[in-house]
Design a protein around this motif. Structure first.
Motif, mmCIF file in Angstrom:
data_model
loop_
_atom_site.group_PDB
_atom_site.id
_atom_site.type_symbol
_atom_site.label_atom_id
_atom_site.label_comp_id
_atom_site.label_asym_id
_atom_site.label_seq_id
_atom_site.Cartn_x
_atom_site.Cartn_y
_atom_site.Cartn_z
ATOM 1 N N UNK A 137 47.473 44.430 24.656
ATOM 2 C CA UNK A 137 46.292 44.000 24.319
ATOM 3 C C UNK A 137 45.797 42.820 25.064
ATOM 4 N N UNK A 138 46.720 41.838 25.615
ATOM 5 C CA UNK A 138 46.208 40.846 26.339
ATOM 6 C C UNK A 138 45.767 41.437 27.703
ATOM 7 N N UNK A 139 46.454 42.429 28.417
ATOM 8 C CA UNK A 139 46.045 42.878 29.505
ATOM 9 C C UNK A 139 44.669 43.735 29.554
ATOM 10 N N UNK A 140 44.339 44.515 28.218
ATOM 11 C CA UNK A 140 43.171 45.159 28.077
ATOM 12 C C UNK A 140 42.105 44.059 27.941
ATOM 13 N N UNK A 141 42.258 43.037 27.279
ATOM 14 C CA UNK A 141 41.228 42.186 27.173
ATOM 15 C C UNK A 141 40.866 41.414 28.641
ATOM 16 N N UNK A 142 42.227 41.185 29.271
ATOM 17 C CA UNK A 142 41.788 40.530 30.492
ATOM 18 C C UNK A 142 40.772 41.371 31.443
ATOM 19 N N UNK A 143 41.061 42.724 31.264
ATOM 20 C CA UNK A 143 40.405 43.904 32.182
ATOM 21 C C UNK A 143 39.044 43.852 31.782
ATOM 22 N N UNK A 144 38.949 44.206 30.393
ATOM 23 C CA UNK A 144 37.589 44.286 29.699
ATOM 24 C C UNK A 144 36.736 43.158 29.689
ATOM 25 N N UNK A 145 37.314 41.928 29.450
ATOM 26 C CA UNK A 145 36.414 40.843 28.931
ATOM 27 C C UNK A 145 36.428 39.916 30.427
ATOM 28 N N UNK A 146 37.245 39.924 31.343
ATOM 29 C CA UNK A 146 37.445 38.812 32.314
ATOM 30 C C UNK A 146 37.241 39.628 33.735
ATOM 31 N N UNK A 147 37.657 40.934 33.863
ATOM 32 C CA UNK A 147 37.542 41.402 35.393
ATOM 33 C C UNK A 147 36.587 42.244 35.497
ATOM 34 N N UNK A 148 36.095 43.288 34.413
ATOM 35 C CA UNK A 148 35.165 44.121 34.730
ATOM 36 C C UNK A 148 33.810 43.467 34.596
ATOM 37 N N UNK A 149 33.414 42.412 33.811
ATOM 38 C CA UNK A 149 32.279 42.176 33.752
ATOM 39 C C UNK A 149 31.764 41.551 35.333
ATOM 40 N N UNK A 150 32.461 40.694 36.023
ATOM 41 C CA UNK A 150 31.911 40.377 37.219
ATOM 42 C C UNK A 150 31.897 41.376 38.271
ATOM 43 N N UNK A 151 32.896 42.225 38.311
ATOM 44 C CA UNK A 151 33.006 43.529 39.138
ATOM 45 C C UNK A 151 31.643 44.353 38.761
ATOM 46 N N UNK A 152 31.253 44.640 37.603
ATOM 47 C CA UNK A 152 30.080 45.422 37.322
ATOM 48 C C UNK A 152 28.972 44.565 37.568
#
Length: 144
Positions: free
Chosen positions: A31-46
């Motif tokens: 859950x922590x990693x999923x949140x990291x990816x979807x909420x922290x990493x993917x928005x700036x990447x997008x």
């Protein structure tokens, strides 16, 4: 009854309990990693890629007809899950790497202690007292 007893013995083994704890911690970690990816990493990447949200990437294979829903291929979610997997795998790799280094240091310390004990065995108190008694008995035999 024997079946229940065997099951109880199996369930109470240390390995099964350790596995259960690992699964629970793994689920929380996921859950922590999923949140990291979807909420922290993917928005700036997008944002870097022109304001793209990977969750929105989908391919409609068949449009909705009446009550029948559309058939959609959500490849954006697949891309996000790939990032999740890479981060989880990398995290586990780092954790195992740290544990292996700690274990190597511990093994090295144990090996040094064993080597030192073999090279320079220190007599116990009992051995010291027995040696003194032996020496006193030898002196007594010489005098007699």
């Amino acid at each position: 009854m024997k079946f229940l007893q065997e099951f109880k013995e199996f369930a109470m083994r240390g390995n099964v309990i350790d596995l259960a704890v690992g699964v629970i911690i793994g689920a929380a970690f996921n859950k922590i990693v999923s949140s990291l990816v979807s909420d922290i990493i993917m928005p700036p990447l997008g944002l870097l890629l022109g304001g793209i949200d990977f969750k929105d990437f989908a391919l409609t294979l068949k449009d909705a007809v009446g009550d029948e829903p559309a058939v959609i291929l959500n490849y954006g979610m697949f891309i996000q899950n790939i990032f999740d997997f890479i981060i989880v795998a990398f995290s586990i790799f780092l954790a195992i790497r740290v544990m292996n280094k700690l274990r190597a240091k511990q093994d090295e310390a144990v090996a040094e202690a064993v080597e030192e004990a073999i090279e320079d065995p220190k007599p116990t108190q009992e051995e010291i007292l027995l040696a003194e008694i032996r020496d006193l008995l030898k002196e007594g035999q010489k005098k007699a």
